[in-house]
Design an enzyme around this catalytic site. Structure first.
Site, PDB file in Angstrom:
ATOM      1  N   SER B  11      35.436  35.705  29.270  1.00 15.20           N
ATOM      2  CA  SER B  11      36.885  36.727  28.635  1.00 15.20           C
ATOM      3  C   SER B  11      37.990  35.764  29.796  1.00 15.20           C
ATOM      4  O   SER B  11      39.079  36.120  29.525  1.00 15.20           O
ATOM      5  CB  SER B  11      36.900  38.638  29.061  1.00 15.20           C
ATOM      6  OG  SER B  11      35.822  38.318  30.404  1.00 15.20           O
ATOM      7  N   ASP B 201      41.244  44.840  37.324  1.00 13.44           N
ATOM      8  CA  ASP B 201      40.230  45.473  37.242  1.00 13.44           C
ATOM      9  C   ASP B 201      38.968  45.910  37.606  1.00 13.44           C
ATOM     10  O   ASP B 201      37.744  46.141  37.147  1.00 13.44           O
ATOM     11  CB  ASP B 201      40.233  46.219  35.074  1.00 13.44           C
ATOM     12  CG  ASP B 201      39.600  44.427  34.693  1.00 13.44           C
ATOM     13  OD1 ASP B 201      39.383  43.637  35.334  1.00 13.44           O
ATOM     14  OD2 ASP B 201      38.911  44.390  33.437  1.00 13.44           O
ATOM     15  N   HIS B 204      38.551  40.883  36.359  1.00 16.71           N
ATOM     16  CA  HIS B 204      39.762  39.758  35.352  1.00 16.71           C
ATOM     17  C   HIS B 204      41.285  39.807  36.431  1.00 16.71           C
ATOM     18  O   HIS B 204      40.542  40.743  37.167  1.00 16.71           O
ATOM     19  CB  HIS B 204      40.171  40.825  34.101  1.00 16.71           C
ATOM     20  CG  HIS B 204      38.838  40.597  33.085  1.00 16.71           C
ATOM     21  ND1 HIS B 204      38.226  41.956  32.880  1.00 16.71           N
ATOM     22  CD2 HIS B 204      38.196  40.226  32.302  1.00 16.71           C
ATOM     23  CE1 HIS B 204      36.956  41.956  32.054  1.00 16.71           C
ATOM     24  NE2 HIS B 204      37.408  40.665  31.731  1.00 16.71           N
TER      25      HIS B 204
END
Lengths: 258, 258
Positions: B11, B201, B204
């Site tokens: 991600s 978070d 990320h």
């Protein structure tokens, strides 16, 4: 091979992956489905773009056993892109008797050049969506103050009226070619604070201006049916992976399974 | 054909063209010289990446008269990219007895998988620079609060210690393969406020964290001699266009003339 989206234009395209840039937002939007490639050339007008278009989008090389077998290192076959945005006019619209005169292209030639650029793409890639984008509006007062351009005349090298004429010409070309167009000049001026909200130096875009372009391009792509969901994806999204059997999810995945 | 830079990862790669993203910054940096293409897959670990790598980077099709002649629409020959970044480990390092257990990959397998991924690229494209990037550090307190993950256990699914072990393993693999590595886990923690400055978070990246990755990647590319100036450019920069004879400037341009 992943589908591709080309962004062909001047500095507003070249800089489109900078802070808050519309090109980067487009790449983010299609992060799993399409490659967004910059073909932006600061300062360029349609005359130069047309002259150089074969260098920017070179024709495929003839097939030989050699380039087939080695399969890399010198290849260059290219599938038709899904879409090409063509975003020229801001430089063409420079006034012929002002500081940036050598970038000026007469409006009739601009129309002809745009038409030729569209024809180039339609001949090369008949299935590709070509979207024209008009030049943005011009804030003349800020252009005069622009420290980048060594313009001591006290007169702006571009005017909003001239940009507007080129925008109308661009819309006409799109209509004649039967292709979509984003009338950025008109769209931006629908907001009362367009000079400061959308333009950083009277011509180039703020993050807010980039957002307008991004939303307009996405809107046109949606109308054309080009969405992340409509394009293949080589691997399943995380939510489609079975936590009890992730490897089977991967091996059974095929595009359009979502 | 323009040189290409592939970003292969999870991600943190898939989102790298979002706000202030490191991928977008890289594309901006090479706006006239290289295409930066996202191959990021949220949630993926090295096991899944390795299983799917042939779908992500498909082999060239065999040469036929047909795909040579039409030169588009179905082609897919691909020149060797200049560089591939390989940025996995954050998911592999998920703890095997916590909420994200099904993403966990044992550390020895992680090392083997990374090695196999590097070998895949070195076999496919011997001239391509492969850069490994370690997982970032983890802020466990923020991970527990993360509303995205329906983790009601009160225990973080990842720990900073585990991420650090995988980062060390990644560095070891790079050393064994003789390729560059960015030890992001160590680099980020050199700043006292890494938890809030670099992570949004607990895992990320913030724009600040993206900036760190961008600077590190550019630094490695510089060491490898991969800079905008070192790569060909199909058209001259505006400053190289003779205002008295722009068309001659365009027609006489060849790469590396600057």
């Amino acid at each position: 091979m992943r589908p591709k989206i080309y962004l062909f234009g001047d500095s507003i395209t070249e800089h489109s992956f900078g802070d808050g840039g519309w090109g980067a937002s487009l790449a983010h939007h299609f992060a799993r489905n399409a490659d967004v490639a910059i073909r932006g050339y600061s300062g360029y007008n349609t005359r130069w773009a047309l002259m150089a278009i074969d260098k920017v989008f070179p024709p495929p090389p003839p097939a030989t056993a050699e380039n087939g077998i080695n399969g890399g290192g010198g290849g260059g076959y290219e599938a038709a892109p899904v879409c090409v945005t063509v975003f020229f006019g801001a430089n063409d619209a420079s006034l012929p008797n002002r500081h940036a005169a050598f970038q000026h292209v007469p409006i009739d030639e601009y129309k002809q050049n745009l038409h030729s650029i569209v024809s180039f793409f339609k001949k090369r890639w008949p299935s590709t969506h070509v979207i024209l984008i008009t030049p943005p509006p011009i804030d003349e007062a800020t252009r005069i103050l622009n420290a980048y351009v060594k313009n001591k005349s006290g007169l702006p090298e571009r005017t909003n009226e001239s940009a507007g004429n080129y925008a109308k010409a661009c819309v006409t070309v799109a209509s004649n070619c039967g292709i979509p167009v984003i009338d950025l000049w008109t769209k931006m001026q629908q907001s009362p604070d367009w000079r400061t909200d959308y333009l950083c130096d009277g011509l180039h875009l703020t993050p807010g201006g980039n957002e307008v372009v991004f939303e307009e391009v996405i809107g046109k792509l949606n109308e054309l049916g080009v969405t992340p969901e409509s394009l293949p994806s080589e691997l399943p999204p995380f939510i489609n992976i079975d936590s009890n059997d992730p490897l089977t999810s991967l091996s059974k995945w095929s595009s359009f399974m979502v």
